[in-house]
Each structure stands twice: as C-alpha cells, then as structure tokens.
Design an enzyme around this catalytic site. Structure first.
Site, PDB file in Angstrom:
ATOM      1  N   CYS A 164      86.710  30.371  34.602  1.00 12.91           N
ATOM      2  CA  CYS A 164      85.336  30.127  35.051  1.00 12.91           C
ATOM      3  C   CYS A 164      84.608  29.095  34.195  1.00 12.91           C
ATOM      4  CB  CYS A 164      84.549  31.442  35.071  1.00 12.91           C
ATOM      5  SG  CYS A 164      85.280  32.651  36.182  1.00 12.91           S
ATOM      6  N   HIS A 199      77.005  29.505  34.949  1.00  9.35           N
ATOM      7  CA  HIS A 199      78.081  30.015  35.806  1.00  9.35           C
ATOM      8  C   HIS A 199      77.564  31.257  36.524  1.00  9.35           C
ATOM      9  CE1 HIS A 199      81.647  31.761  37.326  1.00  9.35           C
ATOM     10  NE2 HIS A 199      81.772  32.665  36.371  1.00  9.35           N
ATOM     11  N   ASN A 247      81.135  35.203  42.728  1.00 11.04           N
ATOM     12  CA  ASN A 247      81.619  34.398  41.617  1.00 11.04           C
ATOM     13  C   ASN A 247      82.721  33.459  42.122  1.00 11.04           C
ATOM     14  OD1 ASN A 247      82.988  33.431  39.375  1.00 11.04           O
ATOM     15  ND2 ASN A 247      82.975  35.385  38.277  1.00 11.04           N
TER      16      ASN A 247
END
Ligand code: COA
Length: 307
Positions: free
Chosen positions: A111, A234, A264
C-alpha cells in the site's frame, strides 16, 4: 530540478460490491463495516485486470497533461497484484499507450507502493536522467482476498490511478520513508494464497507511525501542520485517517477521503484520491500537499509536494 504533477487519471471497475451484498456472502453487516472502517462499497473487477485499469488511468493522465505518449521517458507502476509476473505490468501499459521511448518497471511496496514510486520518479528527475515520467498505482486485490474471511474481505477494492510528472525548475519535493521488515508477518500474502492480516497490529502501526512520519517531513522543511493545504493519505480506514488528523491537531476537512466508495485499493488509493480532488478543482497551484502511505512490509512514508 523537481517533478511537477501536470496530469492525473483514475479508473475503477463499474462492478460495485456494497456492504449489503457482502453481508449475504460472509457473516458481517453494513453497520459493523461502516463503524469500524467507514467503507460502504468497493469496485471489483469483472473483465478488467491490473494492466487494463492502469492503462485507462494512464490515458486520462496523459490527456490532461496534454502530451504525447511518445514523450514519456519512464513508466513506474506500483502493484502487488499483477495478473502476470512477466512481462512487468509497466511494459504492458507501455504497449497499450504507445510510449515507445519509455523505460518501464514495476515496483512492489504494497500500500506504500505509489508513494515510493513517486519518490523514485522524483529521484530520476532531480538527477536529470529523465524529464517526463508516468507513475501508476494499480491493484486487483479482490483476486487475493478470501471472501470467506470477514476480517479481510470487507476492506479491499480494485482500481488504478496515475500521475504524469514533468521536470520543472522550481517546485517542492521532500520525502521521508521507512521500512521495518522485522514486523512483516502482520500482513502477508503467499504465492497462490490469500491475504492474511493481524488487523489490530496493522491499525496500531498506522496510527502511531503515520503522524510521526508526517511530523518528520514537516520538521525537515521547518514547517508546521497548519501550513499544509491537504493531507492525501492512503485510504485504508476512515478511523486511521481521523486518528492521524487528531494527533496532528489539524482540521479533518484537510484530509480528503473516498474510502467510503472504494475500500482499500492499496497502491492505487493515493492517485485515485489525487485525481478526484484535482478534477473537483480543489487543488490550486502553489498549494502544499503531503501524501502519506503505509502498509505491508511494514513500510510507510510521507512526501511533501507543491501543486
Ligand atoms: N463483521 C462483523 N464482525 C467482525 C468482522 C466483520 N467483518 N470482522 C471481525 N469481526 C469481529 C471479530 O470476530 C471480533 O469478534 P469477537 O470479539 O467476538 O472475537 C470483533 O469483530 C472485533 O474484532 P477486531 O479484529 O478486534 O476488530 P477491529 O475493531 O480491530 O476491526 C479491522 C477490524 C480489520 C477493521 C481493523 O483492525 C482495521 O481496520 N485494521 C487495519 C487494517 C488495514 O487497514 N489494513 C491494510 C493496511 S494497508
């Protein structure tokens, strides 16, 4: 010489899996997911894959930048969910968009991938090796999630985002990044297996380290949190973003969020959000923006840029 973002683009599959539908597949509820994560729905691929989504996002960024694909010197594509190991996805995007002069490679930092890819692009620009760079984050994590495991399948979605970065005399770029391999076991995915995660440990890691690394990059530039216009984090969990804002004592309005609609999307989340904010004309020249990423590795970082 610094890099300046002059085009953004994003792509999300049309197919949407909302919490209601998810709660028919696995033992969960809309209320639980919203309360713990802020997620309401996520986009999941049907026919698309990491390369086709990355290509769509890239085309939009190139169009906005008003350049020809042949001008691109380098393509860095961040992903941890490529359909094929070889060739790398960046080369496949090169073929699709006709960036015949570009050097291409993939980068995997989960990520945090987009942030590290952006930093890599800046390093090439600062050393005058390249002038025009396409940075992409693209993920198909739905292929790596076990839809019988309610602790992970609620979280992830698919998508891609891209930025076109061009060399510019002025402008701001400053970064701090970290990795801690010793803690890597809290978030793993074996070849051919599904994502395994200790959610509470990852949560604690994020709320401790993300504010710290943002403060580090601010300190490096002798700046205070209130001098930053937007914090593009993020998008993993609404509660993580809220905890970071609280720790920095910054109004939550400076933390754009779209985790509600995407879940996500790993390395795609920052460029998707940047593109959304850019197309809404919220980003004005001269604004100071901090992008911050975190994820498996463990890895995390914060990058300060001027729009
Ligand atoms: N629906 C309903 N109940 C669920 C559930 C779900 N989808 N997932 C877990 N639960 C249950 C657990 O079984 C547990 O039940 P128990 O108390 O009877 O044992 C309870 O809810 C609490 O579980 P816990 O794991 O403590 O929940 P949490 O508050 O930590 O929330 C996460 C779980 C995953 C949402 C949270 O830990 C998180 O967001 N972590 C960060 C993950 C992340 O962002 N990863 C990517 C980083 S890049």
């Amino acid at each position: 010489m610094n890099g300046h973002i002059c085009g953004t683009g994003a792509y999300a599959p049309k197919n949407i899996l909302d919490n209601q539908k998810l709660s028919q597949i696995v033992d969960t509820s809309d209320a639980w997911i919203q309360e713990r994560t802020g997620i309401v729905s996520r986009h999941l691929v049907l026919e698309e894959d990491t390369v086709t989504m990355a290509t769509q996002a890239a085309k939009k960024a190139i169009e906005m930048a008003g350049i020809s694909a042949e001008e691109i010197d380098l393509i860095v594509l961040a992903t941890c969910s490529a359909k094929r190991l070889l060739p790398c996805s960046a080369c496949e995007v090169q073929k699709e968009i006709g960036a015949i002069h570009a050097t291409c490679f993939d980068l995997n930092a989960a990520c945090t991938g987009f942030l590290y890819a952006y930093n890599t692009a800046q390093a090439y620009l600062q050393s005058n090796l390249y002038k025009t760079i396409l940075v992409i984050g693209a993920e198909t994590l739905s292929r790596q999630v076990d839809y019988k495991d309610r602790s992970t399948c609620i979280l992830f979605g698919d998508g891609a985002g891209a930025v076109l970065v061009k060399a510019k005399e002025q402008g701001m770029f400053s970064m701090i990044s970290h990795s801690e391999g010793e803690k890597g076991e809290v978030l793993t995915c074996e070849q051919g297996d599904y994502i395994k995660m200790n959610g509470q440990e990852v949560f604690k890691f994020a709320v401790r380290n993300v504010p710290n690394v943002i403060l580090e990059v601010l300190q490096k530039n002798k700046m205070k949190p209130d001098e930053i216009d937007y914090f593009i984090l993020h998008q993993a969990n609404k509660r993580i973003v809220e905890a970071v804002a609280k720790r920095l004592q910054v109004d939550i309005g400076k933390f754009p969020m779209n985790v509600k609609d995407y879940g996500n999307t790993s390395s795609a989340s920052i460029p998707i959000l940047l593109d959304e904010w850019n197309r809404k004309k919220k980003l004005k020249p001269g604004m100071k923006i901090i992008m911050a990423g975190f994820g498996a590795g463990l890895s995390w970082g914060a990058t300060l840029i001027e729009w």
